[in-house]
Design a protein around this motif. Sequence first.
Motif: not given
Length: 861
Positions: A544-565
Amino acid sequence: MPFPRAKPVDDLYEDIAEYDLVVVPDAPLASALNRRLDRPHLGAFAITPRRLAAGRREEAEDRIAFLELVEETDIDWKRGAYAIGNILQCWEHQGRLDAILDYDAYVDDATRQAVEYIADLETTSSQLTEYRIDDDQDVAVVGYDQLTQLERSILPDEYDTYDTFDDRAFDRPPFHIFDSSTAIVDTVVDAVTRENADDVAVVLDQGSEFSALVESALEAADIPFYGGPGFVDDPDHRAFVQLLRAAHGGTDTRIGEIRPLLARLDSAVDVEHDEKRLYELDDPALDWVVDFCDRISDRTFTEALGSFEGRTGRRLDAFRDELETLGIDDTPATEPAVDRLVFYLQSYEVPVDRENEGVLLADAKSAAYVDRPVVFYLGLDEDWTHSAPRRPWVDRDAQYTRNIQQFQLLLQSGATQYYLVQDANGGSPVTPCLYFEELLDEEFERFSDLDSQTHSRRFDRTGEGFEKRPVDATTTEVSAISQSSLSTYVNSPRDHFFGRLVDGPDKDYFREGNLFHDFAEFYVTHPEFVDEAVIDDAVEHVLDETRPFVRSVDEATRRTKYRAGLETIVAFFEENAPVDGEFLTATSDWGTNAFAERFDRPVDSPVTERWFENDDLGVKGKIDLIHSPSQLVDHKSGRRKSASQIVTNSALDPPSDSPNFQALLYLTHWRSQYPDRELEFTFFHFLETLDDVVAGEADLDDTLTTVSYYPETFEAYVRSEAFFDELVEDGANKCQKTLSQVEYEDYAEVFAETDLPETTDSDELIDSAFGQTLTARMKDCVGDYKYVERGCKQAMRQLTRVRGRAFFEDDLDAFEVFVDERLAELNRRRAGEERFPIDGLGGEPNYRYVDNRDLLLEEDR
């Protein structure tokens, strides 16, 4: 070849004064000759072929033909424009409308259609084709070589020709070299007043930065001008087109991309939002823009224009008329329709009504003659060179002759000429217009190689630069510096300076990094609270906090990245629980924590996010985690670096090409708290094993890089018996075999006999007197065997590896002196005693790490 002088207009007039008709290639030259006419004359005297044939001011026939074609046919706009351009150009050079049909490679259905429609139009080219000057007129032609084949077709059988140049050489004025384009524009504006504006012309490349700078500067100075801005240059026209494009730009449109539009709509937001997406930024100032974009598919161009007019409170009647002329006023403003409109505005110059008074702004590639007493030429760089049409119907040699003669004439316009140029731009030399290579006898690569005068606002390092005026201002001395500021300052002091003055946009990696740090701090305080559900919630919060920066098509990839971190952070602390912090003094909370607020639980651990400001040493910073009294931990979301890279980047003399003093600075501060203790600084790169986490094969050790500090000099450390025992037990094979046969005293004696050189180069150490002494001593003790020599080399390579992967007492001592020197230097520059230079301690800055590249105006220093 010599630079021939253009024949003065007065001399040219004397040559042709008695003729009935004078044909010239350029309208301003015709006007200049006509102004000198000193006898009654019926009809035209000096005139261009097109104006003579048309009997009026010539119009842009390419636009007329285009408008006719799109109105009468359904032809694709780009294909139609391409065909029209080829037809008219071929007609100009070959003298016939249907000449294009002789070139099969350029003939298609669109071309044939265009030929048919253009044949029925009343264009200046058709009038030129049909017109012929009466043979009974006494005709002079000035500049015959500059006329095209179509223009020559109107000439009678007999006429006299006059060259535009004479036999004398042109006494070219010097180039005036300035540090920047703004300095050039300032010079022009300073020389012009409302009273003398009608006597001044400015020649520039309309596609260059000079065009907008000159127009805005003259407007700000309330000096009238004409000939510059066109239809699409009107701020409201440009803003409306940008609004239409933004409406179809998709959800990835960033604030920074439409900032000029937002400013025109009085909807500007802080620069920190520049990299955020328009549709994800919740700001009332943007509500109208978002609503307009959401509803664009339901609006015609007229309706969209009306909405824009209602928002700005300004009427755009000229734009409305042009939409009607194109026949798209009631067409839905779909993305393809907007693309066609943009293509049209970029391809054709829409006529605008101008007040022909004030400073004349002339395009370097269109004008051949400027009839003003004073002419300023701005730039004169390679962009002034014409691009000859690469078409088979164009005689390229003849076209080149026309272009270079036009350039020669243009350079000599006016009674007084001023060539205002830059010698370098952005650190790179400015290449003069390529025509100079043929016109001048000199060899040159830049303007300073030619006859020139430099006008530079230099600052002398002795302090005697600009004239100083006393001001009532005081500067606060900097008593401590952070590792990031120090690294930036060492790379480029001026970049550091501008970094303190100029706000920059938020970055997605800053927001991500802060949230990961907050989670680590929260977990250390509440490990028992964090379970799978909390991690799920934390992942969604980061999204939610990074959504203004991130393309919607990249959201699934970002979710994986954030969970792993987040899971890697939990795994690290489960295996490496920090101490309780009882050894630390109490400290107040530093900043806020997003997860503490989200889960309503305080973060009060004394070992996390520990701020320090050590004025005695002149350093400050924030320690992510004090793992124990002897170990500091810093959480990193970037790529992992090795210990040797960290030590190398901390070099002082000379500094590294990518300076980074974090480990060195933090260990220096922590040493002041625990002076005689071995210390460790660990970088925890929690995203380093992202791919392995996804594959279920992660190893925490791959996320960690530790740099050690030893409270003794390097020589004392490697001379110690403990290090000797380490070489014997853990060294390379031949090293163990050699040293296991000698006593520690034999090893230590080498240090007593020969100084250990300061180097991290193993070959340099091996070849040094120390290396030779060590090898000789070991051979004396063990025997002159090949493995002994090899074992000594392995031992010395281990010495240099240790030197390049750890810090020692002398390193931290040198760093303390280094910080004192930088702070003293920084405070002198802040007080105005000397300038902030662009180059850092290591010379030219590494521009990969420069934040304010556009502000670093380079010149000879």
